[in-house]
Design a protein around this motif. Sequence first.
Motif, PDB file in Angstrom:
ATOM      1  N   THR A 141      44.467  -8.988   3.770  1.00 26.49           N
ATOM      2  CA  THR A 141      43.540  -9.850   4.493  1.00 26.49           C
ATOM      3  C   THR A 141      42.330 -10.189   3.631  1.00 26.49           C
ATOM      4  OG1 THR A 141      44.213  -8.870   6.585  1.00 26.49           O
ATOM      5  CG2 THR A 141      42.116 -10.040   6.558  1.00 26.49           C
ATOM      6  N   ILE A 142      41.741  -9.166   3.002  1.00 24.54           N
ATOM      7  CA  ILE A 142      40.577  -9.401   2.162  1.00 24.54           C
ATOM      8  C   ILE A 142      40.952 -10.216   0.936  1.00 24.54           C
ATOM      9  CG2 ILE A 142      38.742  -8.279   0.855  1.00 24.54           C
ATOM     10  CD1 ILE A 142      38.561  -7.959   3.881  1.00 24.54           C
ATOM     11  N   GLN A 143      42.103  -9.910   0.332  1.00 28.67           N
ATOM     12  CA  GLN A 143      42.548 -10.667  -0.839  1.00 28.67           C
ATOM     13  C   GLN A 143      42.751 -12.137  -0.480  1.00 28.67           C
ATOM     14  OE1 GLN A 143      46.044  -8.563  -2.027  1.00 28.67           O
ATOM     15  NE2 GLN A 143      44.921  -7.132  -3.312  1.00 28.67           N
ATOM     16  N   GLY A 144      43.273 -12.397   0.722  1.00 29.54           N
ATOM     17  CA  GLY A 144      43.550 -13.767   1.138  1.00 29.54           C
ATOM     18  C   GLY A 144      42.310 -14.596   1.347  1.00 29.54           C
ATOM     19  N   LEU A 145      41.140 -13.950   1.440  1.00 30.60           N
ATOM     20  CA  LEU A 145      39.892 -14.662   1.691  1.00 30.60           C
ATOM     21  C   LEU A 145      39.163 -15.059   0.411  1.00 30.60           C
ATOM     22  CD1 LEU A 145      38.466 -12.578   4.672  1.00 30.60           C
ATOM     23  CD2 LEU A 145      39.316 -14.915   4.766  1.00 30.60           C
ATOM     24  N   LYS A 146      39.756 -14.848  -0.753  1.00 32.39           N
ATOM     25  CA  LYS A 146      39.043 -15.091  -2.006  1.00 32.39           C
ATOM     26  C   LYS A 146      38.716 -16.569  -2.214  1.00 32.39           C
ATOM     27  CE  LYS A 146      43.312 -15.275  -4.771  1.00 32.39           C
ATOM     28  NZ  LYS A 146      44.038 -14.665  -5.897  1.00 32.39           N
ATOM     29  N   ASN A 147      39.490 -17.493  -1.618  1.00 35.98           N
ATOM     30  CA  ASN A 147      39.215 -18.917  -1.748  1.00 35.98           C
ATOM     31  C   ASN A 147      38.505 -19.487  -0.509  1.00 35.98           C
ATOM     32  OD1 ASN A 147      40.376 -19.267  -4.326  1.00 35.98           O
ATOM     33  ND2 ASN A 147      42.425 -19.335  -3.419  1.00 35.98           N
ATOM     34  N   TYR A 148      37.939 -18.626   0.293  1.00 34.61           N
ATOM     35  CA  TYR A 148      37.330 -19.050   1.553  1.00 34.61           C
ATOM     36  C   TYR A 148      35.854 -18.665   1.621  1.00 34.61           C
ATOM     37  CZ  TYR A 148      42.004 -19.954   3.442  1.00 34.61           C
ATOM     38  OH  TYR A 148      43.261 -20.462   3.661  1.00 34.61           O
ATOM     39  N   ASP A 149      35.065 -19.543   2.260  1.00 34.18           N
ATOM     40  CA  ASP A 149      33.688 -19.217   2.619  1.00 34.18           C
ATOM     41  C   ASP A 149      33.676 -18.753   4.071  1.00 34.18           C
ATOM     42  OD1 ASP A 149      32.595 -19.879   0.164  1.00 34.18           O
ATOM     43  OD2 ASP A 149      32.365 -21.997   0.712  1.00 34.18           O
ATOM     44  N   ILE A 150      32.774 -17.834   4.386  1.00 31.55           N
ATOM     45  CA  ILE A 150      32.714 -17.273   5.726  1.00 31.55           C
ATOM     46  C   ILE A 150      31.311 -17.444   6.298  1.00 31.55           C
ATOM     47  CG2 ILE A 150      33.047 -15.198   7.133  1.00 31.55           C
ATOM     48  CD1 ILE A 150      34.878 -14.123   4.982  1.00 31.55           C
ATOM     49  N   VAL A 151      31.234 -17.941   7.532  1.00 33.92           N
ATOM     50  CA  VAL A 151      29.970 -18.091   8.251  1.00 33.92           C
ATOM     51  C   VAL A 151      30.084 -17.346   9.573  1.00 33.92           C
ATOM     52  CG1 VAL A 151      28.356 -19.694   9.338  1.00 33.92           C
ATOM     53  CG2 VAL A 151      29.509 -20.340   7.209  1.00 33.92           C
ATOM     54  N   SER A 152      29.148 -16.455   9.844  1.00 36.49           N
ATOM     55  CA  SER A 152      29.160 -15.743  11.127  1.00 36.49           C
ATOM     56  C   SER A 152      28.570 -16.636  12.211  1.00 36.49           C
ATOM     57  CB  SER A 152      28.365 -14.440  11.024  1.00 36.49           C
ATOM     58  OG  SER A 152      27.008 -14.715  10.750  1.00 36.49           O
ATOM     59  N   ALA A 153      29.046 -16.458  13.436  1.00 35.40           N
ATOM     60  CA  ALA A 153      28.556 -17.256  14.565  1.00 35.40           C
ATOM     61  C   ALA A 153      28.679 -16.445  15.846  1.00 35.40           C
ATOM     62  CB  ALA A 153      29.329 -18.568  14.679  1.00 35.40           C
ATOM     63  N   ARG A 154      27.990 -16.929  16.875  1.00 33.38           N
ATOM     64  CA  ARG A 154      28.012 -16.262  18.174  1.00 33.38           C
ATOM     65  C   ARG A 154      28.635 -17.184  19.207  1.00 33.38           C
ATOM     66  NH1 ARG A 154      23.759 -15.542  22.100  1.00 33.38           N
ATOM     67  NH2 ARG A 154      22.503 -16.862  20.741  1.00 33.38           N
ATOM     68  N   VAL A 155      29.495 -16.652  20.052  1.00 38.14           N
ATOM     69  CA  VAL A 155      30.113 -17.423  21.124  1.00 38.14           C
ATOM     70  C   VAL A 155      29.126 -17.517  22.280  1.00 38.14           C
ATOM     71  CG1 VAL A 155      32.009 -17.533  22.775  1.00 38.14           C
ATOM     72  CG2 VAL A 155      32.421 -16.680  20.454  1.00 38.14           C
ATOM     73  N   ILE A 156      28.718 -18.745  22.639  1.00 38.77           N
ATOM     74  CA  ILE A 156      27.750 -18.923  23.721  1.00 38.77           C
ATOM     75  C   ILE A 156      28.413 -19.455  24.990  1.00 38.77           C
ATOM     76  CG2 ILE A 156      25.799 -19.200  22.170  1.00 38.77           C
ATOM     77  CD1 ILE A 156      26.023 -22.216  22.519  1.00 38.77           C
ATOM     78  N   ASN A 157      29.671 -19.844  24.892  1.00 37.70           N
ATOM     79  CA  ASN A 157      30.429 -20.214  26.088  1.00 37.70           C
ATOM     80  C   ASN A 157      31.911 -20.027  25.804  1.00 37.70           C
ATOM     81  OD1 ASN A 157      30.501 -21.267  28.840  1.00 37.70           O
ATOM     82  ND2 ASN A 157      31.516 -23.043  27.954  1.00 37.70           N
TER      83      ASN A 157
END
Length: 274
Positions: A93-109
């Motif tokens: 899973t971690i290896q597969g994310l090497k070409n990805y950017d990640i942004v955290s977010a909060r579910v409001i609905n």
Amino acid sequence: MQQIIFFFIRNKNFLLFALLFFISFTLTLNSHSYHKSKFVTSANFFSGGIYSIKSNITDYFDLREQNNILTEENVRLRSMIVNSTPENEVDTTIQGLKNYDIVSARVINNNYSKTKNNLTLDKGESHGLKIDMGVISSEGVVGIINSTSGNYASVQSVLNTNSQVVAKFKKSNHFGTLLWDTKKPNIVQLTEIPRIAPVALGDTIVTDSKSTIFPEGILIGTVRNFERDLDQDYYHIDIALFTDMTSVKHVYVISNNVAEEIQQLEQKVEDEEQ
């Protein structure tokens, strides 16, 4: 009754104007994609603000549970890092994310009782979010962004009859399409798995690399039940989701940095073959 009739008579000019304005406004939206997109964006902004206020209130009374979830996730990630080796870096899973950017977010609905459910996030275009970005939780897949405004984003949940996610067996790489039959909010269906595939209760299902939305190996769920009619070539498989879609609060939006290059290459090959 007579007073109602008198009301319409006294205000007939205004009511006629309002009716014609509504008709012209509707026709303008339907006939001009630009106006329609601006209206949808404005609606997302307005509803997003309301959802954000509501979410801030409910989150205040849910802090202990959410802190426990985040603590468990931190423990899991630290354990993965400690147990990693140069030969086997953390996990797929971690290896597969090497070409990805990640942004955290909060579910409001969040909706999960309809046939076409969506979630609203407190991040939008100003935070780099775009349509067709994947959304995951610390437990697994959540959905795909289907609309954005400046500060908010709408996510098509996996609990949506329009949702289709390419998924596979972690143990065998046999892949199919993840759908939802609308019956239970914690169970989805995996289709197009051939009868030659080895299937067992408890098998882990993850995302496949055939999509540019999700990286390979993101957890989805486990096989809850499966069956196959004698005259059919494919299994009917029920998958129990790892993510509790009825209480998801914190998510991660993932963006594939090489998606455009892959899509351009595939389109070039497709054009040459025609």
